[in-house]
Design a protein around this motif. Structure first.
Motif, PDB file in Angstrom:
ATOM      1  N   GLN A   1       0.855  -1.194   0.000  1.00 38.33           N
ATOM      2  CA  GLN A   1       0.000   0.000   0.000  1.00 38.33           C
ATOM      3  C   GLN A   1       0.892   1.244   0.000  1.00 38.33           C
ATOM      4  O   GLN A   1       1.731   1.415   0.903  1.00 38.33           O
ATOM      5  CB  GLN A   1      -0.897   0.014   1.236  1.00 38.33           C
TER       6      GLN A   1
ATOM      7  N   GLU B   1       3.720   0.152   2.556  1.00 38.98           N
ATOM      8  CA  GLU B   1       3.660  -0.824   3.645  1.00 38.98           C
ATOM      9  C   GLU B   1       3.393  -2.193   3.034  1.00 38.98           C
ATOM     10  O   GLU B   1       2.491  -2.336   2.188  1.00 38.98           O
ATOM     11  CB  GLU B   1       2.539  -0.474   4.637  1.00 38.98           C
TER      12      GLU B   1
ATOM     13  N   LEU C   1       0.434  -8.679   4.303  1.00 38.56           N
ATOM     14  CA  LEU C   1       0.420 -10.099   3.955  1.00 38.56           C
ATOM     15  C   LEU C   1      -0.975 -10.592   3.576  1.00 38.56           C
ATOM     16  O   LEU C   1      -1.976 -10.180   4.176  1.00 38.56           O
ATOM     17  CB  LEU C   1       0.943 -10.902   5.165  1.00 38.56           C
ATOM     18  N   ARG C   2      -1.031 -11.503   2.616  1.00 43.44           N
ATOM     19  CA  ARG C   2      -2.266 -12.199   2.238  1.00 43.44           C
ATOM     20  C   ARG C   2      -1.946 -13.681   2.145  1.00 43.44           C
ATOM     21  O   ARG C   2      -0.784 -14.051   1.975  1.00 43.44           O
ATOM     22  CB  ARG C   2      -2.779 -11.727   0.863  1.00 43.44           C
TER      23      ARG C   2
ATOM     24  N   PRO D   1      -5.003 -10.959   6.608  1.00 41.41           N
ATOM     25  CA  PRO D   1      -4.132 -11.325   7.741  1.00 41.41           C
ATOM     26  C   PRO D   1      -4.855 -11.440   9.079  1.00 41.41           C
ATOM     27  O   PRO D   1      -4.448 -12.223   9.930  1.00 41.41           O
ATOM     28  CB  PRO D   1      -3.086 -10.214   7.768  1.00 41.41           C
ATOM     29  N   ASP D   2      -5.923 -10.668   9.263  1.00 44.35           N
ATOM     30  CA  ASP D   2      -6.612 -10.745  10.556  1.00 44.35           C
ATOM     31  C   ASP D   2      -7.132 -12.149  10.846  1.00 44.35           C
ATOM     32  O   ASP D   2      -7.373 -12.499  12.000  1.00 44.35           O
ATOM     33  CB  ASP D   2      -7.781  -9.747  10.601  1.00 44.35           C
TER      34      ASP D   2
ATOM     35  N   ILE E   1       8.490 -12.827   4.607  1.00 41.33           N
ATOM     36  CA  ILE E   1       7.948 -11.477   4.403  1.00 41.33           C
ATOM     37  C   ILE E   1       9.089 -10.473   4.207  1.00 41.33           C
ATOM     38  O   ILE E   1       9.049  -9.624   3.318  1.00 41.33           O
ATOM     39  CB  ILE E   1       7.067 -11.062   5.616  1.00 41.33           C
TER      40      ILE E   1
ATOM     41  N   ASN F   1       5.639  -5.094   8.665  1.00 38.30           N
ATOM     42  CA  ASN F   1       5.058  -5.397   9.987  1.00 38.30           C
ATOM     43  C   ASN F   1       5.822  -6.542  10.640  1.00 38.30           C
ATOM     44  O   ASN F   1       6.040  -7.585  10.032  1.00 38.30           O
ATOM     45  CB  ASN F   1       3.595  -5.810   9.834  1.00 38.30           C
TER      46      ASN F   1
ATOM     47  N   SER G   1       6.126  -8.953  14.205  1.00 33.34           N
ATOM     48  CA  SER G   1       5.485  -9.361  15.469  1.00 33.34           C
ATOM     49  C   SER G   1       6.533  -9.347  16.579  1.00 33.34           C
ATOM     50  O   SER G   1       7.712  -9.598  16.322  1.00 33.34           O
ATOM     51  CB  SER G   1       4.906 -10.767  15.337  1.00 33.34           C
TER      52      SER G   1
ATOM     53  N   ASP H   1       3.328   1.096  15.491  1.00 37.86           N
ATOM     54  CA  ASP H   1       2.086   0.978  14.716  1.00 37.86           C
ATOM     55  C   ASP H   1       0.863   1.161  15.613  1.00 37.86           C
ATOM     56  O   ASP H   1       0.952   0.965  16.827  1.00 37.86           O
ATOM     57  CB  ASP H   1       2.053  -0.441  14.127  1.00 37.86           C
ATOM     58  N   ASP H   2      -0.268   1.499  15.013  1.00 30.93           N
ATOM     59  CA  ASP H   2      -1.547   1.585  15.748  1.00 30.93           C
ATOM     60  C   ASP H   2      -1.392   2.391  17.024  1.00 30.93           C
ATOM     61  O   ASP H   2      -1.931   2.023  18.076  1.00 30.93           O
ATOM     62  CB  ASP H   2      -2.071   0.184  16.133  1.00 30.93           C
TER      63      ASP H   2
ATOM     64  N   GLY I   1      -5.455   5.020   7.074  1.00 29.06           N
ATOM     65  CA  GLY I   1      -6.914   4.894   6.996  1.00 29.06           C
ATOM     66  C   GLY I   1      -7.600   6.156   6.516  1.00 29.06           C
ATOM     67  O   GLY I   1      -8.764   6.401   6.855  1.00 29.06           O
TER      68      GLY I   1
ATOM     69  N   GLU J   1      -9.657   7.927   4.004  1.00 25.80           N
ATOM     70  CA  GLU J   1     -10.521   7.414   2.933  1.00 25.80           C
ATOM     71  C   GLU J   1     -11.152   8.531   2.100  1.00 25.80           C
ATOM     72  O   GLU J   1     -11.520   8.320   0.950  1.00 25.80           O
ATOM     73  CB  GLU J   1     -11.625   6.543   3.537  1.00 25.80           C
TER      74      GLU J   1
ATOM     75  N   GLY K   1      -3.924   5.294   2.762  1.00 21.53           N
ATOM     76  CA  GLY K   1      -5.349   4.984   2.889  1.00 21.53           C
ATOM     77  C   GLY K   1      -6.030   4.755   1.565  1.00 21.53           C
ATOM     78  O   GLY K   1      -5.449   4.997   0.497  1.00 21.53           O
ATOM     79  N   TYR K   2      -7.282   4.310   1.653  1.00 25.33           N
ATOM     80  CA  TYR K   2      -8.037   3.983   0.445  1.00 25.33           C
ATOM     81  C   TYR K   2      -8.270   5.228  -0.418  1.00 25.33           C
ATOM     82  O   TYR K   2      -8.591   5.099  -1.583  1.00 25.33           O
ATOM     83  CB  TYR K   2      -9.389   3.359   0.811  1.00 25.33           C
TER      84      TYR K   2
HETATM   85  P1  C2E Z   1      -2.059  -2.650  10.226  1.00 27.39           P
HETATM   86  O1  C2E Z   1      -0.576  -2.806  10.264  1.00 27.39           O
HETATM   87  O2  C2E Z   1      -2.664  -1.598  11.096  1.00 27.39           O
HETATM   88  O3  C2E Z   1      -2.380  -2.414   8.688  1.00 27.39           O
HETATM   89  C1  C2E Z   1      -3.293  -1.500   8.217  1.00 27.39           C
HETATM   90  C2  C2E Z   1      -4.556  -2.171   7.787  1.00 27.39           C
HETATM   91  O4  C2E Z   1      -5.505  -1.162   7.407  1.00 27.39           O
HETATM   92  C3  C2E Z   1      -4.370  -3.039   6.548  1.00 27.39           C
HETATM   93  O5  C2E Z   1      -5.286  -4.138   6.668  1.00 27.39           O
HETATM   94  C4  C2E Z   1      -4.813  -2.111   5.424  1.00 27.39           C
HETATM   95  O6  C2E Z   1      -5.235  -2.801   4.274  1.00 27.39           O
HETATM   96  C5  C2E Z   1      -5.960  -1.388   6.093  1.00 27.39           C
HETATM   97  N1  C2E Z   1      -6.203  -0.090   5.461  1.00 27.39           N
HETATM   98  C6  C2E Z   1      -5.364   0.670   4.743  1.00 27.39           C
HETATM   99  N2  C2E Z   1      -5.965   1.811   4.335  1.00 27.39           N
HETATM  100  C7  C2E Z   1      -7.233   1.772   4.808  1.00 27.39           C
HETATM  101  C8  C2E Z   1      -8.355   2.670   4.734  1.00 27.39           C
HETATM  102  O7  C2E Z   1      -8.308   3.748   4.137  1.00 27.39           O
HETATM  103  N3  C2E Z   1      -9.477   2.279   5.378  1.00 27.39           N
HETATM  104  C9  C2E Z   1      -9.558   1.098   6.042  1.00 27.39           C
HETATM  105  N4  C2E Z   1     -10.725   0.795   6.642  1.00 27.39           N
HETATM  106  N5  C2E Z   1      -8.535   0.244   6.152  1.00 27.39           N
HETATM  107  C10 C2E Z   1      -7.373   0.582   5.540  1.00 27.39           C
HETATM  108  P2  C2E Z   1      -4.799  -5.612   6.416  1.00 27.39           P
HETATM  109  O8  C2E Z   1      -3.917  -5.676   5.226  1.00 27.39           O
HETATM  110  O9  C2E Z   1      -6.005  -6.464   6.454  1.00 27.39           O
HETATM  111  O10 C2E Z   1      -3.896  -5.918   7.694  1.00 27.39           O
HETATM  112  C11 C2E Z   1      -4.462  -6.057   8.955  1.00 27.39           C
HETATM  113  C12 C2E Z   1      -3.407  -6.246  10.010  1.00 27.39           C
HETATM  114  O11 C2E Z   1      -2.713  -7.496   9.844  1.00 27.39           O
HETATM  115  C13 C2E Z   1      -2.313  -5.197   9.942  1.00 27.39           C
HETATM  116  O12 C2E Z   1      -2.776  -4.039  10.551  1.00 27.39           O
HETATM  117  C14 C2E Z   1      -1.181  -5.896  10.694  1.00 27.39           C
HETATM  118  O13 C2E Z   1      -1.357  -5.767  12.102  1.00 27.39           O
HETATM  119  C15 C2E Z   1      -1.389  -7.351  10.317  1.00 27.39           C
HETATM  120  N6  C2E Z   1      -0.450  -7.676   9.235  1.00 27.39           N
HETATM  121  C16 C2E Z   1      -0.582  -7.470   7.912  1.00 27.39           C
HETATM  122  N7  C2E Z   1       0.505  -7.896   7.245  1.00 27.39           N
HETATM  123  C17 C2E Z   1       1.373  -8.365   8.186  1.00 27.39           C
HETATM  124  C18 C2E Z   1       2.692  -8.926   8.136  1.00 27.39           C
HETATM  125  O14 C2E Z   1       3.323  -9.037   7.089  1.00 27.39           O
HETATM  126  N8  C2E Z   1       3.250  -9.320   9.327  1.00 27.39           N
HETATM  127  C19 C2E Z   1       2.603  -9.158  10.516  1.00 27.39           C
HETATM  128  N9  C2E Z   1       3.215  -9.555  11.635  1.00 27.39           N
HETATM  129  N10 C2E Z   1       1.356  -8.614  10.607  1.00 27.39           N
HETATM  130  C20 C2E Z   1       0.760  -8.234   9.451  1.00 27.39           C
END
Ligand code: C2E
Ligand code: CA
Length: 449
Positions: free
Chosen positions: A212, A226, A229-230, A241-242, A261, A285, A287, A347-348, A402, A404, A422-423
């Motif tokens: 992204q 960023e 992962l899928r 990833p969730d 990764i 990202n 862990s 993060d977050d 995030g 949008e 963000g989107y």
């Molecule tokens: P995160 O690190 O907080 O990643 C941001 C999430 O917000 C991503 O979801 C992304 O697709 C989503 N996002 C981006 N822009 C927007 C927006 O404008 N609106 C909304 N509603 N969402 C947006 P994703 O890809 O589903 O990832 C979810 C979580 O999974 C990530 O949160 C991260 O904690 C974890 N994750 C993803 N990839 C990896 C990885 O390679 N390794 C590890 N350890 N965790 C990962």
């Protein structure tokens, strides 16, 4: 050797003893409890307990597998001492023990034994040079009422144990009929774990990284991305990833997956640098479990060197979904990474455990906040503005995620120097599409200063 282990040493068939603890193993459990289940019981109930150590992975991760083995042996000694010859005791696998009463016991006696164990689990364990805390979750099944055969008995023990873990660990839960709905959740979790294990065995087949873009708000230029992962299942369905990251962390599968990764992200970063996107950075990202693994820093540095990516072009994003067990170790890893030029992002920020106190302890360069979380009730971005001032005061880079809508973007732009993801711009994109979209948008190779 006390009576119970003597009994089993004498009676167990070859291959039925666990070498680490000297206790009968899963094969012995199947044979001995299998024949108990076939005995006449005249309506009398026996008790079976599953004792599952809560944080063995944390010990393995922080102190190494030898320390993990030492802990299992200590734990087994305590069970042997505490349960005496009233029960049969089995070591099923690394963190799981089964306890079965060969005779009918009063419920009160079983409850007293459980209370004694739970109280002990709250005390520290003396590991020689270290003493550490590690609890266990217990489940109790009365059989044959709730376990007519081995399959039903073990399934119900695992269901109740899952409830004990869900309830906060270091608890005992007695199986009840209405817990059957949990079986579905457990089955799904088991299937996901198998899927991840198979994928890891096949060089991480099925895992894919999407990217992204991260824009500098002031210039509307993408300066980095960023990696997200899928997992593509064999039937083509792509999992987010969730639905699997937490399980990958719990099972430590995140260690080999995490290495994959980093390799993929480094290769992507190199391809963007080669296309002329000077100073392009990739944010990965990580862990906490990975950061605690000895050799992690060296592994990252080796991968970057092999890929030909300068350390300054990589950001590691850290976040925490649970309380941190070993902050010193994590702090050291972050410091070593920063000393080598790799940047660290928190993060977050502002959610859950990712708070000011964490920022205080950890050396970081970047904070990331989610706009959705940051916009306050009156819709004026007070929190984002505060965060921006805060980041400036500490000389940290701020990334607002995030975003949008155009209105949100305008509010963020008004803050001055920060980055946006963000989107509104793009969701995460497959690597192949990323550069093509950047070209189409007329994104010129960028430089941070
Ligand atoms: P995160 O690190 O907080 O990643 C941001 C999430 O917000 C991503 O979801 C992304 O697709 C989503 N996002 C981006 N822009 C927007 C927006 O404008 N609106 C909304 N509603 N969402 C947006 P994703 O890809 O589903 O990832 C979810 C979580 O999974 C990530 O949160 C991260 O904690 C974890 N994750 C993803 N990839 C990896 C990885 O390679 N390794 C590890 N350890 N965790 C990962
Ligand atoms: Ca992230």
């Amino acid at each position: 050797m006390n009576q119970i282990s003597k009994f089993f040493t004498l009676s167990s068939a070859p291959g039925e003893l666990d070498l680490l603890t000297g206790l009968p193993n899963r094969q012995a459990f199947n044979r001995i409890v299998g024949s108990l289940l076939q005995e006449e019981h005249d309506g009398k109930q026996r008790a079976a307990l599953l004792i599952d150590i809560d944080n063995l992975k944390m010990i393995n991760c922080n102190f190494g597998y030898d320390a993990g083995d030492l802990f299992i042996a200590l734990f087994a000694d305590f069970l042997i001492e505490s349960l005496g010859d009233r029960y049969y005791l089995f070591h099923m696998n690394s963190d799981a023990f089964m306890v079965v009463s060969p005779h009918t016991l009063e419920e009160d006696a079983v409850t007293t034994d459980i209370d004694t164990m739970l109280r002990r689990f709250q005390l520290p364990w003396d590991m020689g040079c270290e003493s550490l805390y590690c609890t266990a979750s217990l489940s109790l099944v009365y059989f044959p009422s709730f376990g007519k055969d081995l399959t039903e008995l073990t399934a119900n023990l695992y269901i109740a144990n899952f409830m004990a873990k869900q309830g906060g660990k270091n608890k005992a839960v007695m199986y009840q009929q209405d817990m059957q709905h949990v079986a579905q959740t457990l089955l799904k979790r088991y299937q996901t774990e198998e899927m991840l294990r198979d994928a890891v065995k096949e060089s991480c087949r099925g895992f894919e990284l999407y990217y992204q873009p991260i824009y500098r708000a002031q210039t509307n230029k993408a300066e980095g991305a960023e990696a997200l992962l899928r997992f593509r299942r064999r039937d083509g369905i792509v999992l987010m990833p969730d639905s699997f990251i937490e399980l990958a962390e719990m099972t430590e599968l995140i260690i080999p997956i995490g290495e994959y990764i980093i390799r993929q992200s480094a290769a992507f970063c190199k391809s963007m640098l080669d296309r002329g996107f000077a100073d392009f950075f990739v944010s990965i990202n990580i862990s906490f479990c990975q950061l605690q693994k000895p050799g992690f820093v060296l592994m990252v540095l080796d991968i970057l060197r092999e890929a030909g990516v300068p350390n300054k072009n990589i950001v590691l994003e850290i976040t925490e979904r649970a309380a941190i067990s070993n902050i010193d170790l994590i702090m050291n890893s972050c410091q070593e990474l920063r000393d080598q030029g790799i940047r660290i992002a928190l993060d977050d920020f502002g959610t859950g455990y990712s708070t000011l106190s964490l920022l205080h302890s950890l050396p970081v360069d970047i904070i990331k906040i989610a706009y959705s979380m940051a916009s306050d009730l009156t819709n004026t971005p007070v929190f984002v503005r505060l965060m921006s001032q805060f980041a400036q005061a500490l000389n940290l880079m701020l990334v607002v995620e995030g975003v949008e809508e155009g209105e949100q973007l305008r509010a963020v732009k008004a803050l001055g120097n920060c980055y946006v993801q963000g989107y509104y711009y793009h969701p995460a994109l497959p690597a192949g599409d990323f550069a093509a979209i950047m070209d189409k948008e007329g994104q010129k190779p960028c430089s941070r200063e």
